[in-house]
Design a protein around this motif. Structure first.
Motif, PDB file in Angstrom:
ATOM      1  N   VAL A 171     -19.242  10.358  66.341  1.00 56.97           N
ATOM      2  CA  VAL A 171     -19.750  10.347  64.975  1.00 56.97           C
ATOM      3  C   VAL A 171     -19.755  11.771  64.408  1.00 56.97           C
ATOM      4  N   LEU A 172     -19.588  11.849  63.077  1.00 58.28           N
ATOM      5  CA  LEU A 172     -19.595  13.126  62.364  1.00 58.28           C
ATOM      6  C   LEU A 172     -20.633  13.046  61.263  1.00 58.28           C
ATOM      7  N   ARG A 215     -13.542  13.312  48.378  1.00 56.45           N
ATOM      8  CA  ARG A 215     -13.677  11.859  48.366  1.00 56.45           C
ATOM      9  C   ARG A 215     -13.932  11.365  49.782  1.00 56.45           C
ATOM     10  N   PRO A 216     -15.145  10.939  50.082  1.00 58.54           N
ATOM     11  CA  PRO A 216     -15.422  10.466  51.443  1.00 58.54           C
ATOM     12  C   PRO A 216     -14.455   9.349  51.853  1.00 58.54           C
ATOM     13  N   VAL A 217     -14.071   9.354  53.088  1.00 61.13           N
ATOM     14  CA  VAL A 217     -13.154   8.329  53.597  1.00 61.13           C
ATOM     15  C   VAL A 217     -13.977   7.070  53.873  1.00 61.13           C
ATOM     16  N   ARG A 218     -13.875   6.153  52.954  1.00 53.76           N
ATOM     17  CA  ARG A 218     -14.803   5.013  53.002  1.00 53.76           C
ATOM     18  C   ARG A 218     -14.666   4.158  54.255  1.00 53.76           C
ATOM     19  N   ARG A 219     -13.445   4.050  54.748  1.00 55.10           N
ATOM     20  CA  ARG A 219     -13.273   3.161  55.903  1.00 55.10           C
ATOM     21  C   ARG A 219     -13.988   3.678  57.162  1.00 55.10           C
ATOM     22  N   LEU A 220     -14.363   4.953  57.154  1.00 53.54           N
ATOM     23  CA  LEU A 220     -15.054   5.491  58.334  1.00 53.54           C
ATOM     24  C   LEU A 220     -16.571   5.537  58.153  1.00 53.54           C
ATOM     25  N   LEU A 221     -17.018   5.103  56.982  1.00 55.38           N
ATOM     26  CA  LEU A 221     -18.461   5.086  56.762  1.00 55.38           C
ATOM     27  C   LEU A 221     -19.081   3.909  57.509  1.00 55.38           C
ATOM     28  N   TRP A 222     -20.377   3.963  57.651  1.00 60.00           N
ATOM     29  CA  TRP A 222     -21.077   2.930  58.416  1.00 60.00           C
ATOM     30  C   TRP A 222     -21.349   1.725  57.525  1.00 60.00           C
ATOM     31  N   GLU A 223     -20.772   0.620  57.929  1.00 60.76           N
ATOM     32  CA  GLU A 223     -21.012  -0.603  57.174  1.00 60.76           C
ATOM     33  C   GLU A 223     -22.010  -1.449  57.946  1.00 60.76           C
ATOM     34  N   THR A 224     -23.082  -1.832  57.276  1.00 61.75           N
ATOM     35  CA  THR A 224     -24.044  -2.685  57.975  1.00 61.75           C
ATOM     36  C   THR A 224     -23.590  -4.125  57.837  1.00 61.75           C
ATOM     37  N   THR A 246     -22.890  12.843  54.618  1.00 59.98           N
ATOM     38  CA  THR A 246     -21.930  11.764  54.879  1.00 59.98           C
ATOM     39  C   THR A 246     -21.857  11.526  56.387  1.00 59.98           C
ATOM     40  N   PHE A 247     -21.894  10.256  56.770  1.00 56.20           N
ATOM     41  CA  PHE A 247     -21.948   9.936  58.196  1.00 56.20           C
ATOM     42  C   PHE A 247     -20.744   9.083  58.579  1.00 56.20           C
ATOM     43  N   TYR A 248     -19.852   9.665  59.362  1.00 56.17           N
ATOM     44  CA  TYR A 248     -18.656   8.943  59.794  1.00 56.17           C
ATOM     45  C   TYR A 248     -18.837   8.408  61.207  1.00 56.17           C
ATOM     46  N   VAL A 249     -18.355   7.188  61.416  1.00 54.11           N
ATOM     47  CA  VAL A 249     -18.482   6.591  62.748  1.00 54.11           C
ATOM     48  C   VAL A 249     -17.106   6.265  63.322  1.00 54.11           C
ATOM     49  N   ARG A 250     -17.056   6.187  64.645  1.00 48.21           N
ATOM     50  CA  ARG A 250     -15.829   5.841  65.378  1.00 48.21           C
ATOM     51  C   ARG A 250     -14.631   6.648  64.882  1.00 48.21           C
ATOM     52  N   ARG A 263     -22.824  -3.783  53.464  1.00 52.82           N
ATOM     53  CA  ARG A 263     -23.071  -2.633  52.600  1.00 52.82           C
ATOM     54  C   ARG A 263     -22.548  -1.388  53.302  1.00 52.82           C
ATOM     55  N   ILE A 264     -21.845  -0.579  52.516  1.00 53.78           N
ATOM     56  CA  ILE A 264     -21.388   0.678  53.089  1.00 53.78           C
ATOM     57  C   ILE A 264     -22.379   1.757  52.699  1.00 53.78           C
ATOM     58  N   ALA A 265     -22.869   2.464  53.697  1.00 59.56           N
ATOM     59  CA  ALA A 265     -23.832   3.519  53.409  1.00 59.56           C
ATOM     60  C   ALA A 265     -23.083   4.815  53.139  1.00 59.56           C
ATOM     61  N   GLU A 266     -23.284   5.370  51.943  1.00 55.89           N
ATOM     62  CA  GLU A 266     -22.585   6.604  51.579  1.00 55.89           C
ATOM     63  C   GLU A 266     -23.167   7.801  52.320  1.00 55.89           C
TER      64      GLU A 266
END
Lengths: 232, 120, 602, 178
Positions: C56-57, C86-95, C64-68, C100-103
């Motif tokens: 994770v980053l 522009r945050p890379v949305r596909r790496l954001l944490w989706e609950t 901004t919190f990136y996972v995997r 919901r994608i957490a920005e």
């Protein structure tokens, strides 16, 4: 020295501060079973047979010092039942076959079965098959008859100062070893003093070639020895 | 080391961590879309960062955003000061950036010459 | 030039295992290649918590919190996010439940409900940089303690705060300090117990990896309060990263005059030694740990005497768990009242838990005491994966108890858990679902404690062995009605008579499952039925003739040719005698024609 | 008053316990008047009488399939079961073979033995169980007589108590193994 008043099994008893419950009970003729306790070496509370009830808590009487107004119960139903279960566990984990043991008739474990009225062992026997180490010229150890009380370990370290005996492994595979788990005959630190033989409560550590009648241990030897040293 | 020296280290080091605190009073947002970068947004950003550093401003964060659809005004920079309306500057350059730092960020007066929008 | 981005790369042991180091070096290369090195700083931090999702980053400002994250994602992150914002949305944490994608990190439910005190710096600072620790207020508490407070005042503060030992037993920390402070004798010792041995627990490891200075500071304050000049941190050898970072931190503290002969030039002397344990579970027990520090075999000793009277080499010894140490500086800085207001009156403060098992978000969480099990498992943990039903939660590691669903609203504190037959322990939380067989679970944990018993006292050494044999007998389908009573009475005896905490708590998994899941034991014994279909001796694979399409897939994967049939001619036959219950056939069957059944046929 | 029916069984053991039973001297005379000795190695009766017995004394450990069958039958047909001597109570000497491979034991004793002509005895000798067990590990047992063999005095004490309808009070030295 400070005097302490306490109750053991309802009896009002006077004791010296610093004494253990076991010592005080003995002085007053109250029998508490022991196995790992040995006069002359430190108590470790390993066998748990000397448990007593102190205000609802089970404690080992060999390691617990008397306190003012203590109410000690040595014979409650749970205490007696737990002691018996512990003894059964000891019989089940070893191969304590009295009928052909050189210590038959002179064994603390055998006596405990009588004292604690152990009619049968209610857990399955494990029938271990450890090799007997008879490499020492005078003594041998049959680990199937060992109860892991650690009396040999303590007497060797604390009285003889040789530190030959120690523990190895853990849990149900724990065992006593000589030096770094070499055969006893190869254990260079051993002084062949024989205190471990006299201290061993069962037929685990014995003199080679001794007949049943000859193999009567002097468990009080160590206590007398240390007492004399203190008086010198 | 004495306690005072420890506290001095803290003063200095906490500036280093200011980015992670999220309590900056001023936020400078630079449009870094393709057209922004083509129009020189990188230099603008560098100038902002340098000037902020030289002037030892600790409550400012510089961040970037994507395409805004104002290609003709690029590079576009927004200045957000807590409690004040958002001010957007257009056709920024490194020099203009340094002026914005001095006049707007330090002295609190928007540089009206480059303002393209005030909102909020 | 001023930095504009801090990129925090989690370098806790879990993320290291999922190759965070490769991500970090890829980031370094890419940032350098784009000439962004001056603007962006890469920081390696300790554990951020959601270990399941590593590497994770965390990127500041913004959080901004990136996972995997994989090294392949790095170019895109740098180009899109670092350069273009522009945050890379596909790496954001989706609950999953809310889609919901957490920005930002703080929007993620996993973090939202947490309150980080001990772990506040973990994942936020570089643990190998003492200045970052100092920047967060580090060593200020020590400074104030040494210059403004008397040892008595500090102890009073600790007592008033109500902090209790985080190692499991929950003994009031302030009282321990007072006991040691009152001991006469010149030499006293302070010890950090970081011999975390519970499978699945990594609270202490994460703290030492992520914020080692907080432990050092806590210990130093305590040393001043009780009058000790020497301390040990006991860590297991399986924690190489924690050991390395701790040693680095000690070295840095020494160089900065925060450890050593003249701390903060006040004349107070204290230094620390790291003792590396060989990983025996029992060495987490304080008297065994002390024996191990002394170089003896790690076997527990009877108490009393307690370590506060006679500990390391016979000196009065103050021994606390790593997490307890991590609380000290905050209490000194913010005061007893502040701390006492967090959590519950009986159990103030927060507790760190290692959440694992059948739960969506596994990892490290810190919550105020009194948070319910439900909140931890469902709100923070995200509930049970794959739509399965919750069955039980085990708290307190291998010697904890299993708590059923009806008690999910129990607040987590020492007393409430104990009342249910579980324990706080060091903070392991293992979630179980409908696919877990509780008899098998009890067997699993007992297998562990039985193996880790040191062998000194009879009840633990031989009693756990007998209990394990009984559990094996039951899961092998050979159980008798009387075995349940045997298990219970052995369990009570082992718990009541064992020498140390290991034996005293080892029967917990058995006793608690007997209490709450007795019907599963009954089903195993009387019907040879394993509800969860786990125990191999009581499950059988059966082909449903109506569903079989004779596709031949099952026959080809069966390793023992238990399945026969001709392609295209349904149904296939499965010979139960030959079947070894490996389950491969059920996995490959495209028609769900192979059922797993349990229980006697009648 | 009808006599109390008593059986004795001899499993894996040396018959020493039975010898000790016969060693109770004049108590034998009293017993002769009060009990009816049914199936026993010391009578010619080899099966339990119709309707079962009051007391069965079992000497020896349960070591083979025949003994396993018999011990269950004894349980069914006896009101009181007594594990008679250390082998029955603990496994004792026969138990020492536990942990050894039974097939190899048979092979060593019968296959290589000089008196058996290398013939394995499975047509006449019951198969060995994997594990020698004390009687109470197989069926519930009411009383345990310790000793290898139990001293005649203890045997007499226990039997006489039972004949008087009392619980044998075995304690202290009565419970000595070996």
């Amino acid at each position: 020295m400070e005097t302490i008043r306490l109750k053991i099994d309802g009896r009002e008893i006077t004791a010296q501060a610093g004494q253990t419950i076991l010592e005080v009970a003995k002085e007053n003729g109250i029998n508490i079973p022991t196995l790992c306790h040995l006069d002359g070496v430190e108590d470790v509370g390993a066998c748990r047979l000397c448990i007593v009830d102190v205000h609802g808590q089970l404690v080992t009487s060999c390691t617990t010092k008397v306190g003012a107004d203590m109410d000690v119960q040595t014979q409650t139903a749970p205490v007696k039942e737990y002691r018996r279960m512990i003894l059964e566990l000891l019989f089940a984990e070893g191969s304590h076959v009295c009928s052909f043991c050189v210590s038959n008739g002179g064994c603390e474990l055998q006596d405990l079965a009588c004292d604690l009225e152990m009619h049968s062992v209610r857990v399955p026997y494990s029938f271990p098959r450890n090799r007997i180490d008879a490499t020492h010229p005078q003594f041998l150890i049959d680990r199937d008859r060992c109860v892991l009380c650690g009396r040999c370990v303590r007497v060797c370290a604390q009285v003889e100062g040789a530190h030959t005996w120690g523990f190895a492994e853990r849990g149900s595979t724990a065992r006593v070893i000589t030096d770094l788990a070499v055969d006893w005959g190869q254990a260079e630190s051993c002084t062949s003093c024989g205190k471990c033989v006299e201290s061993c409560p069962t037929g685990a550590i014995v003199r080679k070639g001794a007949s049943n009648a000859e193999m009567r241990k002097k468990a009080d030897l160590v206590g007398r020895l240390t007492e004399r040293r203190e008086h010198e | 080391m004495k306690l005072e020296e420890l506290r001095q280290i803290r003063e200095r080091a906490s500036k280093e961590l200011s980015l992670r605190k999220g309590n900056a009073r001023i936020k400078v947002v630079i449009g870094m879309g393709t057209s922004g970068i083509a129009a020189g947004a990188r230099d603008v950003m560098a100038a902002f960062l340098d000037e902020i550093s030289v002037r030892n401003l600790t409550d400012v964060v510089v961040t970037q955003t994507g395409e805004r659809g104002l290609a003709s005004s690029e590079p576009v920079v927004d200045v957000l000061i807590t409690g004040e309306p958002k001010v957007s500057y257009g056709q920024m350059t490194a020099d203009k950036a340094r002026r914005v730092v001095v006049e707007h960020l330090v002295n609190g007066n928007a540089v009206t010459d480059f303002v393209i929008e005030v909102r909020g | 030039m001023n930095r504009r981005l801090d990129v925090l790369v989690c370098s806790g042991a879990a993320c290291v295992s999922s190759h965070s180091a490769e991500v970090k070096s890829a980031l370094a290369c890419e940032i350098d290649a784009r000439g962004l090195s001056d603007e962006i700083r890469l920081v390696e931090t300790g554990c951020m918590g959601p270990c399941e999702l590593g590497p994770v980053l965390l990127i500041y400002p913004g959080g901004t919190f990136y996972v995997r994250v994989s090294p392949n994602d790095v170019a895109e992150i740098v180009e899109e996010h670092f350069l273009k914002g522009r945050p890379v949305r596909r790496l954001l944490w989706e609950t999953p439940e809310a889609r919901r994608i957490a920005e930002e990190k703080k929007q993620v439910p996993f973090f939202e409900k947490q309150q980080k005190i001990v772990l506040a710096n973990c994942g936020e600072i570089d643990p190998e940089n003492i200045e970052e620790f100092i920047a967060t207020g580090g060593y200020e508490a020590l400074g104030r303690a040494l210059t403004e407070k008397s040892p008595e005042e500090l102890i009073e503060t600790l007592v008033a705060s109500g902090l209790r030992g985080r190692g499991g037993a929950g003994f009031p920390t302030g009282l321990k300090w007072r006991f040691v402070a009152r001991e006469s004798g010149k030499t006293k010792v302070v010890v950090c117990n970081a011999d975390e041995g519970d499978p699945g627990a990594f609270m202490d490891r994460s703290l030492l990896e992520g914020d080692p200075h907080s432990v050092i500071e806590g210990m130093t304050i305590a040393a001043y309060a009780v009058g000790a000049n020497h301390g040990y941190v006991y860590v297991r050898a399986e924690y190489p990263l924690a050991i390395r970072r701790l040693k680095t931190a000690i070295e840095q503290a020494r160089n900065a005059g925060l450890l050593g002969l003249n701390i903060l030039e006040t004349g107070f002397a204290f230094d620390l030694e790291v003792r590396i344990g060989a990983g025996a579970f029992v060495c987490g027990e304080e008297t065994a740990l002390i024996a191990s520090i002394e170089g003896e075999r790690g076997m527990p000793r009877t108490r009393p005497p307690y370590p506060s009277t006679s500990g390391v080499f016979g000196h009065p010894t103050l021994i606390n768990n790593a997490e307890t140490w991590g609380n000290i500086r905050h209490i000194v800085l913010h005061g007893a009242q502040w701390f006492a207001a967090i959590g519950t009156p009986q159990s103030p403060g927060t507790k760190v838990f290692a959440l694992s098992g059948k739960v969506v978000n596994t990892g490290l969480v810190e919550v105020p005491m009194g948070t319910t099990l439900r909140e931890v498992i469902f709100d923070i943990g995200g509930g049970i994966p794959n739509g399965k039903a919750f069955k039980a939660v085990q708290t307190g590691g291998p010697s904890g108890g299993c708590i059923p669903a009806e008690y999910l609203d129990t607040p987590i504190d020492y007393e409430s858990l104990k009342k249910l037959g579980a324990i706080m322990g060091s903070g392991g939380i293992i979630v179980m679902d409908e696919d877990n067989c509780m008899v098998n679970i009890a067997k699993y944990f007992l297998d562990f404690t039985c193996d880790e018993s040191c062998g000194k006292c009879v009840p633990c050494r031989a009693g756990t062995r007998q209990m394990l044999d009984l559990l094996e007998k039951i899961t092998d389908g050979k159980g008798e009605t009387a075995d349940i009573d045997r298990l219970r009475s052995l369990g009570m005896m082992v718990a009541s008579t064992s020498l140390c905490g290991l034996g005293q708590s080892a029967p917990n998994p058995v006793l608690s499952t007997l209490k709450y899941f007795g019907h599963e034991y009954q089903a195993h014994i009387h019907e040879h039925r394993c509800e969860a279909k786990v125990c191999p001796s009581m499950i059988r694979f059966e082909i449903n003739p109506a569903a079989c399409r004779a596709c031949d897939k099952c026959r080809t994967v069966c390793p023992v040719t238990a399945i026969t049939g001709k392609p295209g001619t349904p149904p296939y036959q499965l010979d139960a005698q030959t079947c070894i219950r490996c389950g491969r056939c059920a996995e490959v069957c495209p028609f769900d024609a192979i059922a797993i059944n349990s229980g006697d046929l009648n | 008053m009808s006599k109390v029916k008593v059986s004795t069984l001899w499993f894996s053991g040396c018959a020493g316990c039975h010898m000790s039973l016969l060693d109770i001297d004049e108590v034998l005379i009293e017993l002769a008047g009060r009990i009816e000795l049914c199936n026993s190695p010391i009578t010619d009766l080899k099966v339990f009488p119709e309707g079962g017995v009051d007391v069965t004394l079992i000497e020896g450990a349960v070591a083979n399939e025949e003994q396993l069958h018999l011990v269950k039958e004894a349980r069914e047909k006896s009101k009181i079961l007594i594990a008679f001597g250390d082998c029955a109570v603990t496994g004792n000497v026969p138990g020492l073979r536990n942990g050894m491979n039974t097939d190899k034991l048979i092979e060593d004793i019968y296959g290589k033995g000089v008196t058996t002509n290398g013939k394995l005895p499975y047509d006449v000798v019951p198969h060995l169980l994997d594990r020698v067990r004390p009687v109470h590990e197989v069926v519930p047992v009411e009383y345990f007589l310790h000793g290898c063999p139990p001293p005649p005095g203890v045997i007499a004490k226990a039997i006489l108590a039972l004949l008087d309808g009392k619980t044998p009070e075995l304690q202290g030295e009565d419970l000595k193994f070996g």
